[in-house]
Design an enzyme around this catalytic site. Structure first.
Site, short mmCIF file in Angstrom:
data_model
loop_
_atom_site.label_atom_id
_atom_site.label_comp_id
_atom_site.label_asym_id
_atom_site.label_seq_id
_atom_site.Cartn_x
_atom_site.Cartn_y
_atom_site.Cartn_z
N ARG A 48 5.45 18.32 -79.25
CA ARG A 48 4.45 18.09 -80.29
C ARG A 48 5.10 17.75 -81.64
O ARG A 48 4.78 16.74 -82.26
CB ARG A 48 3.61 19.36 -80.43
CG ARG A 48 2.41 19.25 -81.30
CD ARG A 48 1.53 20.48 -81.11
NE ARG A 48 2.28 21.70 -81.29
CZ ARG A 48 2.27 22.44 -82.42
NH1 ARG A 48 1.53 22.05 -83.46
NH2 ARG A 48 2.96 23.54 -82.51
N THR A 49 6.04 18.58 -82.07
CA THR A 49 6.68 18.34 -83.36
C THR A 49 7.49 17.04 -83.32
O THR A 49 7.47 16.26 -84.27
CB THR A 49 7.59 19.53 -83.72
OG1 THR A 49 6.81 20.71 -83.75
CG2 THR A 49 8.26 19.32 -85.07
N LYS B 209 29.70 20.47 -74.67
CA LYS B 209 31.17 20.52 -74.59
C LYS B 209 31.77 21.34 -75.73
O LYS B 209 32.98 21.37 -75.90
CB LYS B 209 31.74 19.11 -74.62
CG LYS B 209 31.31 18.25 -73.44
CD LYS B 209 31.89 16.86 -73.53
CE LYS B 209 31.35 15.98 -72.41
NZ LYS B 209 31.43 14.55 -72.75
N ARG C 123 15.83 20.05 -84.68
CA ARG C 123 15.25 21.32 -84.22
C ARG C 123 16.34 22.06 -83.47
O ARG C 123 17.00 21.47 -82.61
CB ARG C 123 14.11 21.02 -83.25
CG ARG C 123 13.58 22.26 -82.56
CD ARG C 123 12.25 22.58 -83.11
NE ARG C 123 11.52 23.58 -82.44
CZ ARG C 123 10.23 23.81 -82.71
NH1 ARG C 123 9.61 23.08 -83.62
NH2 ARG C 123 9.58 24.76 -82.10
N HIS D 274 10.26 26.46 -90.63
CA HIS D 274 9.66 25.27 -90.02
C HIS D 274 8.83 24.64 -91.14
O HIS D 274 7.61 24.63 -91.09
CB HIS D 274 8.80 25.68 -88.83
CG HIS D 274 8.28 24.54 -88.01
ND1 HIS D 274 8.71 23.24 -88.17
CD2 HIS D 274 7.37 24.50 -87.00
CE1 HIS D 274 8.08 22.47 -87.31
NE2 HIS D 274 7.27 23.19 -86.59
#
Lengths: 311, 311, 311
Positions: free
Chosen positions: A54-55, A84, A105, A133
């Site tokens: 969604r974001t 890695k 994110r 957020h």
């Protein structure tokens, strides 16, 4: 005017917010007119080290609506060099070679600030673990502004999981930039709003009170901000069942809510708002999701666009 | 003219189909001319709750060839809010804020119809479990139209797994919109075409017969439609081995096939068509894959484009 | 002029390389000027059957900077028809219907050549297992050209895992197209450069010597090319620890390095270059990552662009 990176809600002054809300309203008109080309030739990278379709899609849609382009990693935790052992700093120094801005994110608190500390392009925090957020909080404030016509003199009830939910914490902090705000806190025992946010509100002149009942909050609130109460927060299914029902909004509650008030939710919803409520014009949560596009367009435009157009 | 959402093949009347085939032919010319900008500013969201790179990329290429943009979730089953228990309806109400149309793939039968029941933007069913995959059936019909110059007076042999394969079921249903069709059914015992489709063909005047042999079908067919017979459908590897060879097309079979007939396959192929057949000009399956772009362009244009251009 | 597909470094003559380096420099100017539209209407498919966010995003950014579009599969090994047993050849025959060029990454050595053997559109090898990663080698050479102003008369030290690392192998081979090159090989026992590459250098007039010490190489080299020494290559953690320290570059080493020399690394880095080195102007590895965009733009433009513009 705006900060160079969008990392935390406390970066924004009242003046910044007023500019941003006005610019988001302008962006709504841009979308209604079929989009724009002002970010033509610009590239946004969306780097998601934690799933959030969604974001991510909201950021990408915002960039495209302004004529920009997008490169994207949906599951960077599995596919990027982080596997890695590459540091966030190195990842950013590489991806900034490919893009004009990066929306990141990450499950780690502070990851976006780490990214910004080395980045030569704007970083947009799309959620860093339990911490921040900011675009969610900004779109929440824009929703209030758009639905109620003001951001001052508001009584906002925050309902549900106020301890672990990023959204109500951030909105509470952002309300300190408004005038004469009152916050009603309605949370189950154990997941009440934490002390740091209460202190922050107090210092900045936001009145708050803790209520035990959703019913108590409904007649008083301009905004009912619902959030999900997650089973996992409780010691037993028993104890979850005992409280969760008290934090569900059903159509019977809507009679108690003021005529001009609205119901918000950061979504996704599970069952904390009955779907029967959806048809009520005061149910603003899907419009709220839509507002995420306007806020993110406004931010991208202010960060990347030609200054003349965005003044 | 067209339905507002593309959900099932039975939505299309003969008139709709004729319009769509003609428009797809026009789209082929658009691609040959280097694409077009008629969907400039529009966004297609591809929401895949089940992997299918081929179908997803075909939809995305179609949108881009018309100048539109794409936002995409390759593995929404892992990355979207569905993981947290969000309903399809809520997902759609959120994603429609980001896009002008949504192509959805979902393992659940009926998921696309559920999506369409709440959507304010067109929904395109990109496969909902065992049920429907209408754009596959439409591109199959377009392939016949393009290769043979007609959709009427056809003898079509459907070969392989006719019970669980969506493609032959849907094509059989779509042939009821053509005139004077005859369907030859060539399937191993246990995975024959199911009764509902046989009844549907009968009701709509499509003649059908069941054959035991691919060799029997070859000289009679205008179209040989091959499908994969999956090991998993059989009680034992033994019983699979016993029948699977009879539903493989080798180069020796091509001598039995008419000069103007074609071989189709919804792909992916494993070994049910020998790669030696690929060089035969009657092997139409890779051209068939290409036709998916034209059909999807035609649908997107008819659903999203300026009416004047698509009339 | 250029080969039709970009598969291996040995496809490129000295003349090809000089053209490509000049064109990459031109692409750097295009990016600085805000991009270009010369590939407007073209589509690049990035098909990654093995994760590599960095390489994928670099290809995609390159295509977008030239005005082209992208369709992408980040995890084709999980989501494509390969799961059902489809051959690489079939996958390519289908995806070429959706795109004007295909960048493919695959764990299987030779996968890109297999793809090219059937493709009607250009294939760009984005890494096929242990074998080749030609765009990495080309961007390495461009970095040397851009940083040092020449590709001839160079002493290049390759440091670390020279057996399994694709990058140092490919760069060694590409240096045979330059004049008067000398290669210093600094590798732990067991993962030295393999005999075929040594022989190839010898045949093509590149002088090489094996050194045991990074310190020995530093004062002599124009280029220090660091690579990661992976634990997994050693029989025991003990034996790894014993050697790995000798192949780490710290800020103390930078005093031994010539004033005009540079440090390169294909990245990602773990700890083989101390982050204290990053601030040194001779640390070229992040600029090197950026050069990947220019080289890939140059290749895409030469393969897909209008000839007149690229002459």
């Amino acid at each position: 005017m705006l900060p160079r990176h969008i990392l935390r809600v406390d970066q924004f002054s009242r003046g910044d917010l007023l500019q941003l809300l006005a610019h988001s309203a302008e962006m709504r008109r841009v979308v209604a007119a079929g989009g724009d080309k002002r970010l033509d030739g610009k590239i946004l990278a969306t780097l998601f080290f934690e799933p959030s379709t969604r974001t991510r899609l909201s950021f990408e849609s915002s960039m495209l609506r302004l004529g920009g382009n997008v490169i994207s990693s949906e599951s960077a935790e599995h596919t990027s060099s982080a596997v890695k052992g590459e540091s966030i700093e190195d990842t950013i120094r590489i991806v900034e070679a490919y893009a004009d801005a990066i929306a990141i994110r990450h499950p780690l608190a502070g990851a976006a600030e780490t990214a910004a500390s080395v980045a030569s392009v704007p970083i947009l925090n799309a959620g860093d673990g339990p911490r921040e957020h900011p675009t969610q909080a900004l779109l929440d404030l824009y929703t209030i502004y758009d639905e109620l016509g003001r951001i001052d003199d508001l009584t906002v009830a925050l309902v549900g999981d106020l301890r672990f939910g990023r959204a109500p914490r951030s909105l509470a902090m952002l309300l300190t930039r408004t005038e004469n705000a009152r916050v009603l806190l309605v949370a189950p025992p154990g997941i009440e709003m934490s002390g740091d946010v209460l202190a922050y509100m107090e210092t900045h002149g936001v009145a708050w009170e803790q209520l035990h009942d959703l019913e108590e909050a409904l007649p008083r609130a301009d905004v009912i901000y619902m959030t999900r109460v997650q089973k996992e927060r409780f010691p037993s299914v028993e104890s979850y069942r005992r409280v969760s029902g008290s934090y569900r909004l059903g159509s019977e509650h809507m009679k108690l809510l003021g005529e001009n008030a609205i119901v918000m939710h950061p979504l996704p919803r599970v069952d904390e708002i009955d779907t029967l409520v959806d048809a009520d014009p005061r149910a603003a949560y899907f419009r709220q999701a839509r507002n995420g596009v306007y806020i993110r367009m406004a931010l991208l435009d202010l960060l990347l666009g030609p200054r003349l157009l965005t003044a």
